[in-house]
Design a protein around this motif. Structure first.
Motif, PDB file in Angstrom:
ATOM      1  N   ALA A 154      -9.393   9.563 -15.779  1.00 62.65           N
ATOM      2  CA  ALA A 154      -8.176  10.142 -15.200  1.00 62.65           C
ATOM      3  C   ALA A 154      -8.431  10.495 -13.747  1.00 62.65           C
ATOM      4  CB  ALA A 154      -7.736  11.375 -15.977  1.00 62.65           C
ATOM      5  N   TYR A 155      -7.386  10.440 -12.946  1.00 57.12           N
ATOM      6  CA  TYR A 155      -7.500  10.910 -11.566  1.00 57.12           C
ATOM      7  C   TYR A 155      -6.126  11.344 -11.063  1.00 57.12           C
ATOM      8  CZ  TYR A 155      -5.559   6.562  -9.545  1.00 57.12           C
ATOM      9  OH  TYR A 155      -4.746   5.535  -9.187  1.00 57.12           O
ATOM     10  N   THR A 156      -6.164  12.141  -9.997  1.00 54.25           N
ATOM     11  CA  THR A 156      -4.926  12.648  -9.393  1.00 54.25           C
ATOM     12  C   THR A 156      -4.403  11.627  -8.403  1.00 54.25           C
ATOM     13  OG1 THR A 156      -5.655  14.937  -9.638  1.00 54.25           O
ATOM     14  CG2 THR A 156      -3.873  14.511  -8.070  1.00 54.25           C
ATOM     15  N   LYS A 157      -3.258  11.058  -8.699  1.00 57.09           N
ATOM     16  CA  LYS A 157      -2.624  10.100  -7.780  1.00 57.09           C
ATOM     17  C   LYS A 157      -1.967  10.829  -6.618  1.00 57.09           C
ATOM     18  CE  LYS A 157      -1.166   5.734  -7.123  1.00 57.09           C
ATOM     19  NZ  LYS A 157      -2.057   4.563  -7.020  1.00 57.09           N
ATOM     20  N   SER A 158      -1.394  11.995  -6.902  1.00 59.74           N
ATOM     21  CA  SER A 158      -0.778  12.808  -5.844  1.00 59.74           C
ATOM     22  C   SER A 158      -0.854  14.276  -6.228  1.00 59.74           C
ATOM     23  CB  SER A 158       0.687  12.417  -5.629  1.00 59.74           C
ATOM     24  OG  SER A 158       1.319  13.335  -4.742  1.00 59.74           O
ATOM     25  N   PRO A 159      -1.314  15.150  -5.316  1.00 61.36           N
ATOM     26  CA  PRO A 159      -1.247  16.596  -5.573  1.00 61.36           C
ATOM     27  C   PRO A 159       0.203  17.062  -5.530  1.00 61.36           C
ATOM     28  CG  PRO A 159      -1.923  16.180  -3.326  1.00 61.36           C
ATOM     29  CD  PRO A 159      -1.855  14.842  -3.998  1.00 61.36           C
ATOM     30  N   LEU A 160       0.408  18.316  -5.818  1.00 63.56           N
ATOM     31  CA  LEU A 160       1.761  18.865  -5.797  1.00 63.56           C
ATOM     32  C   LEU A 160       2.364  18.728  -4.400  1.00 63.56           C
ATOM     33  CD1 LEU A 160       1.105  22.103  -7.860  1.00 63.56           C
ATOM     34  CD2 LEU A 160       2.498  20.163  -8.591  1.00 63.56           C
ATOM     35  N   THR A 161       3.580  18.233  -4.347  1.00 60.79           N
ATOM     36  CA  THR A 161       4.266  18.053  -3.063  1.00 60.79           C
ATOM     37  C   THR A 161       5.769  18.120  -3.271  1.00 60.79           C
ATOM     38  OG1 THR A 161       4.630  16.532  -1.206  1.00 60.79           O
ATOM     39  CG2 THR A 161       4.243  15.540  -3.346  1.00 60.79           C
ATOM     40  N   VAL A 162       6.481  18.488  -2.200  1.00 61.23           N
ATOM     41  CA  VAL A 162       7.948  18.478  -2.245  1.00 61.23           C
ATOM     42  C   VAL A 162       8.497  17.166  -1.702  1.00 61.23           C
ATOM     43  CG1 VAL A 162       8.192  20.984  -2.091  1.00 61.23           C
ATOM     44  CG2 VAL A 162       8.065  19.623   0.005  1.00 61.23           C
ATOM     45  N   ASP A 163       7.601  16.297  -1.248  1.00 61.71           N
ATOM     46  CA  ASP A 163       8.016  15.006  -0.691  1.00 61.71           C
ATOM     47  C   ASP A 163       8.282  14.034  -1.839  1.00 61.71           C
ATOM     48  OD1 ASP A 163       8.353  12.566   0.585  1.00 61.71           O
ATOM     49  OD2 ASP A 163       6.869  13.023   2.141  1.00 61.71           O
ATOM     50  N   LYS A 164       9.545  13.948  -2.250  1.00 59.77           N
ATOM     51  CA  LYS A 164       9.904  13.117  -3.401  1.00 59.77           C
ATOM     52  C   LYS A 164       9.748  11.626  -3.105  1.00 59.77           C
ATOM     53  CE  LYS A 164      11.013  16.842  -5.628  1.00 59.77           C
ATOM     54  NZ  LYS A 164      10.913  17.848  -4.577  1.00 59.77           N
ATOM     55  N   GLU A 165       9.855  11.242  -1.837  1.00 54.67           N
ATOM     56  CA  GLU A 165       9.708   9.828  -1.493  1.00 54.67           C
ATOM     57  C   GLU A 165       8.282   9.345  -1.753  1.00 54.67           C
ATOM     58  OE1 GLU A 165      11.023   9.010   2.427  1.00 54.67           O
ATOM     59  OE2 GLU A 165      13.103   9.623   2.057  1.00 54.67           O
ATOM     60  N   ILE A 166       7.310  10.198  -1.472  1.00 54.41           N
ATOM     61  CA  ILE A 166       5.914   9.823  -1.718  1.00 54.41           C
ATOM     62  C   ILE A 166       5.666   9.675  -3.216  1.00 54.41           C
ATOM     63  CG2 ILE A 166       3.550  10.697  -1.643  1.00 54.41           C
ATOM     64  CD1 ILE A 166       4.067  11.731   1.117  1.00 54.41           C
ATOM     65  N   ILE A 167       6.126  10.652  -4.002  1.00 51.35           N
ATOM     66  CA  ILE A 167       5.946  10.585  -5.450  1.00 51.35           C
ATOM     67  C   ILE A 167       6.627   9.338  -6.006  1.00 51.35           C
ATOM     68  CG2 ILE A 167       6.472  11.712  -7.643  1.00 51.35           C
ATOM     69  CD1 ILE A 167       4.289  13.096  -6.141  1.00 51.35           C
ATOM     70  N   ASP A 168       7.829   9.064  -5.542  1.00 45.90           N
ATOM     71  CA  ASP A 168       8.556   7.887  -6.015  1.00 45.90           C
ATOM     72  C   ASP A 168       7.773   6.611  -5.711  1.00 45.90           C
ATOM     73  OD1 ASP A 168      11.339   6.726  -6.921  1.00 45.90           O
ATOM     74  OD2 ASP A 168      10.804   5.638  -5.100  1.00 45.90           O
ATOM     75  N   ARG A 169       7.208   6.532  -4.515  1.00 44.75           N
ATOM     76  CA  ARG A 169       6.451   5.332  -4.143  1.00 44.75           C
ATOM     77  C   ARG A 169       5.181   5.193  -4.976  1.00 44.75           C
ATOM     78  NH1 ARG A 169       5.216   6.355   0.886  1.00 44.75           N
ATOM     79  NH2 ARG A 169       2.955   6.464   0.773  1.00 44.75           N
ATOM     80  N   PHE A 170       4.484   6.311  -5.207  1.00 46.08           N
ATOM     81  CA  PHE A 170       3.260   6.263  -6.002  1.00 46.08           C
ATOM     82  C   PHE A 170       3.549   5.821  -7.439  1.00 46.08           C
ATOM     83  CE2 PHE A 170       0.736   9.514  -3.269  1.00 46.08           C
ATOM     84  CZ  PHE A 170       0.392   8.490  -2.399  1.00 46.08           C
ATOM     85  N   ILE A 171       4.646   6.331  -8.004  1.00 44.08           N
ATOM     86  CA  ILE A 171       4.991   5.935  -9.379  1.00 44.08           C
ATOM     87  C   ILE A 171       5.327   4.452  -9.422  1.00 44.08           C
ATOM     88  CG2 ILE A 171       6.633   6.243 -11.267  1.00 44.08           C
ATOM     89  CD1 ILE A 171       6.901   9.164 -10.442  1.00 44.08           C
ATOM     90  N   ALA A 172       6.100   3.995  -8.441  1.00 42.44           N
ATOM     91  CA  ALA A 172       6.509   2.587  -8.414  1.00 42.44           C
ATOM     92  C   ALA A 172       5.303   1.655  -8.297  1.00 42.44           C
ATOM     93  CB  ALA A 172       7.480   2.347  -7.257  1.00 42.44           C
ATOM     94  N   GLU A 173       4.214   2.105  -7.662  1.00 45.82           N
ATOM     95  CA  GLU A 173       3.047   1.257  -7.436  1.00 45.82           C
ATOM     96  C   GLU A 173       2.081   1.208  -8.619  1.00 45.82           C
ATOM     97  OE1 GLU A 173       1.348   2.982  -3.980  1.00 45.82           O
ATOM     98  OE2 GLU A 173       2.776   2.054  -2.575  1.00 45.82           O
ATOM     99  N   LEU A 174       2.297   2.053  -9.629  1.00 49.20           N
ATOM    100  CA  LEU A 174       1.355   2.120 -10.756  1.00 49.20           C
ATOM    101  C   LEU A 174       1.268   0.787 -11.494  1.00 49.20           C
ATOM    102  CD1 LEU A 174       2.170   5.633 -12.282  1.00 49.20           C
ATOM    103  CD2 LEU A 174       0.263   5.014 -10.783  1.00 49.20           C
ATOM    104  N   GLN A 175       0.031   0.400 -11.833  1.00 50.75           N
ATOM    105  CA  GLN A 175      -0.210  -0.836 -12.577  1.00 50.75           C
ATOM    106  C   GLN A 175      -1.319  -0.613 -13.596  1.00 50.75           C
ATOM    107  OE1 GLN A 175       1.549  -3.633 -12.306  1.00 50.75           O
ATOM    108  NE2 GLN A 175       2.784  -2.944 -10.560  1.00 50.75           N
ATOM    109  N   MET A 176      -1.244  -1.328 -14.701  1.00 47.62           N
ATOM    110  CA  MET A 176      -2.351  -1.321 -15.654  1.00 47.62           C
ATOM    111  C   MET A 176      -3.569  -1.940 -14.994  1.00 47.62           C
ATOM    112  SD  MET A 176      -0.478  -2.480 -19.192  1.00 47.62           S
ATOM    113  CE  MET A 176      -0.056  -4.059 -18.470  1.00 47.62           C
ATOM    114  N   GLY A 177      -4.758  -1.484 -15.395  1.00 48.57           N
ATOM    115  CA  GLY A 177      -5.977  -2.023 -14.843  1.00 48.57           C
ATOM    116  C   GLY A 177      -6.523  -1.230 -13.679  1.00 48.57           C
ATOM    117  N   GLU A 178      -5.809  -0.202 -13.218  1.00 51.88           N
ATOM    118  CA  GLU A 178      -6.315   0.628 -12.126  1.00 51.88           C
ATOM    119  C   GLU A 178      -7.534   1.438 -12.568  1.00 51.88           C
ATOM    120  OE1 GLU A 178      -3.515   3.132 -10.167  1.00 51.88           O
ATOM    121  OE2 GLU A 178      -1.959   1.600 -10.030  1.00 51.88           O
ATOM    122  N   ILE A 179      -7.600   1.735 -13.865  1.00 50.76           N
ATOM    123  CA  ILE A 179      -8.642   2.600 -14.397  1.00 50.76           C
ATOM    124  C   ILE A 179      -9.295   1.896 -15.584  1.00 50.76           C
ATOM    125  CG2 ILE A 179      -9.142   4.985 -15.101  1.00 50.76           C
ATOM    126  CD1 ILE A 179      -6.316   5.721 -14.305  1.00 50.76           C
TER     127      ILE A 179
END
Length: 335
Positions: free
Chosen positions: A144-169
């Motif tokens: 497990a790892y932290t993709k994003s710490p707590l933030t109010v920047d919803k655009e960053i969270i949205d982009r990180f979620i959209a980029e998730l792929q199997m095989g990263e871990i």
């Protein structure tokens, strides 16, 4: 213009019906004057031809200036003003960590196109609705790892979620490690409400943290955990061996979700366990959590007005003065 008019109001609106009086008085005097006119018989009009002038043309309109002046004064008496209210919003936000399973089983096709893509889209929709909250993102499989710490920047969270792929871990399902990592992101938060939304489609089979111990840690730090188990429970095509380039071979498999463990985690932390067997159920679960965890918003409205009666008073007095000057100078009549 429409917005300005919507802000316009009168302190004494009951005076506005008086606006009908000036035109009525003018009409009554006009009719009275018309009835009093006398005619003079002349054998010929040649003697008065050419006597018309711009003064005689404008003189009949002179009373209309007084009507306009009186109307402006009546509006001034009604005390018009602009409502310039200001709104101050104070929000008591919630700290949320989304914890998503990236194991290869999330590529199963019982959700179209697969479980991971549906989970990502539903999570992105959830994030877009949480305007005042801080949101973090933790992902896990065999680790497990932290993709994003707590933030109010919803655009960053949205982009990180959209980029998730199997095989990263490294593959596997380390539910305990994923939960412990999310707890670590929230344990120092001073926000009154702290929650974790943990999504998985399998059983804990990897990692170096016990899910039960991670649940106890969450409880100790006042963190509520909502657990979601995804999967139809029916036989479906599931990735088995990677082919490279993000491609996999598939085989029919009936996946299992550890309902007992997920229910224990939720119960221990005063949360709730949900089972999603299709896309619609997963969407309704996130909607339900969104309703349960409402951000407290305090709204204070400051009333501020801009008085407008002085403007209409000046217009009325100016028109009266203009009408008086014209009446006794250039448009003066001889009795």
């Amino acid at each position: 213009m429409i917005s300005w008019w919507n802000q316009f109001e009168f302190v004494f609106p009951w005076l506005l019906p008086l606006l009908v009086l000036p035109p009525l008085i003018w009409y009554w005097r006009f009719r009275k004057q018309d009835n009093q006119e006398v005619s003079l018989r002349l054998p010929s009009t040649k003697s008065i031809s050419g006597l018309g002038s711009w003064r005689s043309t404008l003189r009949p309109f002179l009373p209309l200036l007084r009507v306009a002046a009186l109307s402006a004064l009546i509006i001034a008496l009604a005390r018009p003003r602009l409502d310039l209210s200001e709104e101050s919003v104070t929000a008591e936000g919630i700290d949320i960590v989304l914890t998503l399973d990236l194991s290869t089983s999330m590529g199963a096709t019982d959700f179209a196109p697969n479980r991971l893509e549906v989970a990502k889209q539903v999570a992105r929709n959830f994030v877009s609705q949480r305007e005042f909250d801080r949101i973090g993102l933790v992902v896990y499989a065999g680790e497990a790892y932290t993709k994003s710490p707590l933030t109010v920047d919803k655009e960053i969270i949205d982009r990180f979620i959209a980029e998730l792929q199997m095989g990263e871990i490294t593959d596997g399902t380390a539910i305990g490690t994923g939960l412990a990592t999310a707890v670590n992101r929230l344990k120092d938060s001073e926000t009154a409400s702290k929650i974790i939304i943990l999504l998985t489609d399998g059983e804990n089979n990897a990692g170096y943290h016990s899910p039960e111990l991670a649940a106890e840690l969450a409880k100790e730090f006042g963190i509520r955990v909502y657990t979601i188990g995804v999967g139809s429970g029916q036989e479906t095509l599931m990735p088995s061996s990677p082919l490279g380039g993000g491609r996999y071979t598939f085989k029919p498999t009936r996946g299992t979700v550890d309902d007992k463990l997920l229910a224990y985690i939720a119960e221990t932390t005063n949360g709730r366990y949900f089972r999603a067997r299709d896309t619609e159920e997963l969407e309704s679960i996130y909607d339900y959590i969104d309703e349960l965890e409402k951000t407290e918003i305090e709204t204070t409205v400051f009333k501020r007005y801009e008085e407008q009666f002085g403007r209409f008073l000046l217009i009325g007095l100016g028109l009266l003065l203009f009408e008086t000057v014209l009446r006794y100078t250039v448009l003066k009549t001889v009795p």
